[in-house]
Write a protein that holds these residues in place. Structure first.
Motif, PDB file in Angstrom:
ATOM      1  N   HIS A  63      11.893  13.459 -10.584  1.00  0.00           N
ATOM      2  CA  HIS A  63      11.167  12.251 -10.057  1.00  0.00           C
ATOM      3  C   HIS A  63      10.353  12.251  -8.816  1.00  0.00           C
ATOM      4  CE1 HIS A  63      13.169  10.391 -13.478  1.00  0.00           C
ATOM      5  NE2 HIS A  63      12.976   9.189 -12.924  1.00  0.00           N
ATOM      6  N   LEU A  64       9.466  11.341  -8.447  1.00  0.00           N
ATOM      7  CA  LEU A  64       8.748  11.294  -7.104  1.00  0.00           C
ATOM      8  C   LEU A  64       9.685   9.861  -6.635  1.00  0.00           C
ATOM      9  CD1 LEU A  64       5.142  11.770  -8.320  1.00  0.00           C
ATOM     10  CD2 LEU A  64       6.605  13.387  -7.121  1.00  0.00           C
ATOM     11  N   ILE A  65       9.560   9.928  -5.312  1.00  0.00           N
ATOM     12  CA  ILE A  65       9.867   8.856  -4.504  1.00  0.00           C
ATOM     13  C   ILE A  65       8.864   8.241  -3.815  1.00  0.00           C
ATOM     14  CG2 ILE A  65      11.514   8.208  -2.622  1.00  0.00           C
ATOM     15  CD1 ILE A  65      13.166  10.821  -3.324  1.00  0.00           C
ATOM     16  N   VAL A  66       8.453   7.092  -4.019  1.00  0.00           N
ATOM     17  CA  VAL A  66       7.306   6.387  -3.681  1.00  0.00           C
ATOM     18  C   VAL A  66       7.766   5.394  -2.719  1.00  0.00           C
ATOM     19  CG1 VAL A  66       5.126   5.104  -4.035  1.00  0.00           C
ATOM     20  CG2 VAL A  66       5.906   6.728  -5.797  1.00  0.00           C
ATOM     21  N   VAL A  67       7.148   5.389  -1.332  1.00  0.00           N
ATOM     22  CA  VAL A  67       7.616   4.312  -0.316  1.00  0.00           C
ATOM     23  C   VAL A  67       6.192   3.686  -0.096  1.00  0.00           C
ATOM     24  CG1 VAL A  67       7.862   4.135   1.992  1.00  0.00           C
ATOM     25  CG2 VAL A  67       8.877   6.032   0.820  1.00  0.00           C
TER      26      VAL A  67
ATOM     27  N   ARG B 126       0.781  -1.320  -0.064  1.00  0.00           N
ATOM     28  CA  ARG B 126       0.029  -0.025   0.009  1.00  0.00           C
ATOM     29  C   ARG B 126       0.764   1.366   0.013  1.00  0.00           C
ATOM     30  NH1 ARG B 126      -4.992  -1.748   0.921  1.00  0.00           N
ATOM     31  NH2 ARG B 126      -5.286  -3.939   1.959  1.00  0.00           N
ATOM     32  N   ILE B 127       0.522   2.539  -0.579  1.00  0.00           N
ATOM     33  CA  ILE B 127       1.225   3.405  -0.591  1.00  0.00           C
ATOM     34  C   ILE B 127       1.242   4.038   0.820  1.00  0.00           C
ATOM     35  CG2 ILE B 127       1.419   5.742  -1.434  1.00  0.00           C
ATOM     36  CD1 ILE B 127       0.230   4.909  -4.288  1.00  0.00           C
ATOM     37  N   HIS B 128       2.754   4.200   1.363  1.00  0.00           N
ATOM     38  CA  HIS B 128       2.819   4.708   2.659  1.00  0.00           C
ATOM     39  C   HIS B 128       3.051   6.236   2.566  1.00  0.00           C
ATOM     40  CE1 HIS B 128       4.372   4.419   6.784  1.00  0.00           C
ATOM     41  NE2 HIS B 128       5.287   5.228   6.470  1.00  0.00           N
ATOM     42  N   ALA B 129       3.954   6.627   1.539  1.00  0.00           N
ATOM     43  CA  ALA B 129       4.210   8.177   1.374  1.00  0.00           C
ATOM     44  C   ALA B 129       4.995   8.454   0.111  1.00  0.00           C
ATOM     45  CB  ALA B 129       5.242   8.535   2.606  1.00  0.00           C
ATOM     46  N   VAL B 130       4.698   9.697  -0.307  1.00  0.00           N
ATOM     47  CA  VAL B 130       5.298  10.099  -1.608  1.00  0.00           C
ATOM     48  C   VAL B 130       6.274  11.327  -1.178  1.00  0.00           C
ATOM     49  CG1 VAL B 130       4.679  10.558  -3.860  1.00  0.00           C
ATOM     50  CG2 VAL B 130       3.426   9.077  -2.841  1.00  0.00           C
ATOM     51  N   HIS B 131       7.322  11.489  -1.878  1.00  0.00           N
ATOM     52  CA  HIS B 131       8.127  12.444  -1.620  1.00  0.00           C
ATOM     53  C   HIS B 131       8.622  13.062  -3.018  1.00  0.00           C
ATOM     54  CE1 HIS B 131       8.519  11.430   2.753  1.00  0.00           C
ATOM     55  NE2 HIS B 131       8.762  10.045   2.310  1.00  0.00           N
ATOM     56  N   THR B 132       9.079  14.236  -2.916  1.00  0.00           N
ATOM     57  CA  THR B 132       9.521  15.010  -4.088  1.00  0.00           C
ATOM     58  C   THR B 132      11.001  14.678  -4.373  1.00  0.00           C
ATOM     59  OG1 THR B 132       9.898  16.784  -3.246  1.00  0.00           O
ATOM     60  CG2 THR B 132       7.862  16.641  -4.438  1.00  0.00           C
ATOM     61  N   GLY B 133      11.576  14.423  -5.692  1.00  0.00           N
ATOM     62  CA  GLY B 133      12.965  13.999  -5.783  1.00  0.00           C
ATOM     63  C   GLY B 133      13.361  14.667  -7.249  1.00  0.00           C
TER      64      GLY B 133
END
Length: 207
Positions: free
Chosen positions: A176-180, A166-173
């Motif tokens: 790109h996006l960093i999907v946890v 399940r998607i836990h967090a999304v960060h900007t990079g």
């Protein structure tokens, strides 16, 4: 940027309780916007060229995966894309991560589903990777798959291993996006060599 991440976290819900996360229905979240991002100012020179960046980083061999998600309501079928930027992140809680370009047309569909399955490819599955690397085609045509047990995301047939999240967090990079993802279920066949990517080519471990 911070406000965007907060919106994601609020949409996905608090990840602090494993029991709560397991009981929660898959979150459906809006994909992040795609602003025009630059690593340097308009009047600055980039420290390295994109060509040099790719050439040097290409020396790092990586595994290859296909990230899949079930189609959200009103969408035509499941979503998926080939991804080499995948890694384990945390043992407790069990977290994994992958990176996706902001320009990806598949990511918004995965974001809306709120879940995904990481399909780790084997040495003989280069063709499967190529079919998921194209844009605009029916990537699942002729590809056998079953619903992953926790999220229903497509688990591709005959892959050496899979990780249901399940998607836990999304960060900007940058661009790109960093999907946890928080791992809900996983499995492995326990045999077979991995598919590797090195200097723009597929490869495999030497015996």
């Amino acid at each position: 940027m911070a406000a965007t991440v907060v919106r994601y976290l609020r949409s996905a819900g608090s990840p602090t309780s494993a029991a709560t996360a397991a009981a929660r229905e898959p979150s459906r979240i809006d994909a992040l916007p795609r602003p025009d991002l630059r690593a340097v100012g308009e009047d600055e020179r980039a420290p390295v060229s994109p060509a040099e960046f790719r050439a040097v980083l290409g020396n790092f061999a990586s595994g290859v995966t296909v990230i899949t998600a079930p189609g959200a309501k009103g969408e035509d079928g499941p979503a998926g894309f080939a991804c080499q930027s995948f890694a384990s992140l945390s043992l407790d809680p069990p977290l994994v991560t992958f990176m996706v370009a902001r320009t990806s047309t598949t990511w918004p569909r995965i974001a809306r589903a709120g879940v995904f399955c990481v399909n780790i490819l084997g040495a003989e599955q280069g063709g499967l990777c190529r079919s998921f690397a194209v844009s605009g085609a029916d990537k699942f045509a002729g590809v056998a798959h079953t619903p992953a047990p926790a999220t229903g995301s497509p688990q591709l047939e005959a892959v050496p291993a899979w990780i249901d999240c399940r998607i836990h967090a999304v960060h900007t990079g940058g661009d790109h996006l960093i999907v946890v993802g928080r791992v809900e279920a996983m499995g492995a066949a326990g045999e077979g060599a991995p598919l590797l990517f090195h200097k723009g080519r597929f490869g495999r471990l030497a015996d």
